[in-house]
Write a protein that holds these residues in place. Structure first.
Motif: not given
Length: 263
Positions: A129-150
């Motif tokens: 949770f902390r890392i998701g909030v810290e790097y919000g721009g990466v989190l936004r990408y992972m919310m709407s894209n499948n590639r490189f989510r993991l």
């Protein structure tokens, strides 16, 4: 190295990058290309892939990863766009490289496993949770894209930190005595909860961000029409991540516990 030599060196590198895009250029090998060499044989510290990705993830603290371009990075670093392509590769290489740094930061902040699956899940989810909030721009990408989510496409010899994160989470569920199907479902549900909760914080969707507006909307109606909404509107409009996230996490872990024999 003199300023004139430095400028010539950058020009040479740009020309090399442009040549690689031509019809006669050989296929680009994955990984970092050799550094240009000065006349005396000394490698020239022009720019590195690591420096480019570090700048990109710095920007991704607030800027959506999908909006970070090669041209924008070149502007931030004061170099030609072709130089970014030369060292990083394709746009997919850029996005995956940043995502891998995201997972690297996530793993770096993980405490050692204790063997207590509930505590380990709790601490891991809090860190995610902390890392998701810290790097919000990466989190936004992972919310709407499948590639490189993991899983990441890393150059040979580099570590895919996304798969290491998956392995850690699987180990926690396995140590708790869960069956494979239970562990898979638990990991999936936990991941959805963490990423959606982080996104709610980053996107300012929590009620606390709109407290006055929410209260005004309810209190603007006659009390006999919204009697039940008035019952909890004060508590609801004050909800923030500090309260909501751990409360939801406790419910999830309690649900996982109920899957085990004897519960």
């Amino acid at each position: 190295m003199s300023r004139s030599n430095a400028k010539q060196l950058q020009k040479d590198v740009v020309e090399i990058a442009a040549a690689k895009e031509g019809d006669q250029a050989p296929p680009r090998r994955r990984g970092r290309p050799p550094k240009p060499v000065l006349g005396d044989g000394e490698a020239a510290p022009v720019l590195t892939r690591e420096q480019i990705l570090a700048k990109a993830i710095e920007l991704a603290r607030v800027q959506p990863l999908s909006e970070i371009s090669m041209v924008g990075l070149a502007r931030e670093l004061g170099v030609a766009p072709a130089l970014i392509h030369y060292y990083v590769g394709s746009r997919d290489d850029l996005i995956s490289g940043v995502a891998n740094l995201y997972f690297k930061a996530l793993m770096a902040g993980m405490p050692p496993l204790t063997g207590d699956w509930e505590e380990d899940l709790w601490e891991g989810a809090q860190q995610a949770f902390r890392i998701g909030v810290e790097y919000g721009g990466v989190l936004r990408y992972m919310m709407s894209n499948n590639r490189f989510r993991l899983f990441q496409q890393v150059p040979q010899g580099e570590t895919d930190y996304g798969v290491l994160y998956l392995d850690r989470m699987a180990k926690i569920f396995r140590s708790g005595g869960f069956q494979p199907e239970q562990a898979a479902t638990g990991y999936h549900l936990l991941s959805l909860y963490v990423i959606s909760s982080s996104y709610s914080e980053v996107s300012r969707q929590l009620p606390r961000f709109h407290q006055r507006f929410i209260r005004d909307q309810v209190e603007g109606h006659p009390s006999n029409e919204v009697e039940h909404a008035r019952f909890f509107i004060g508590a609801f409009s004050a909800l923030d991540s500090a309260t909501a996230f751990p409360a939801g996490l406790k419910i999830l872990i309690a649900g996982f516990r109920s899957w085990l024999p004897g519960h």
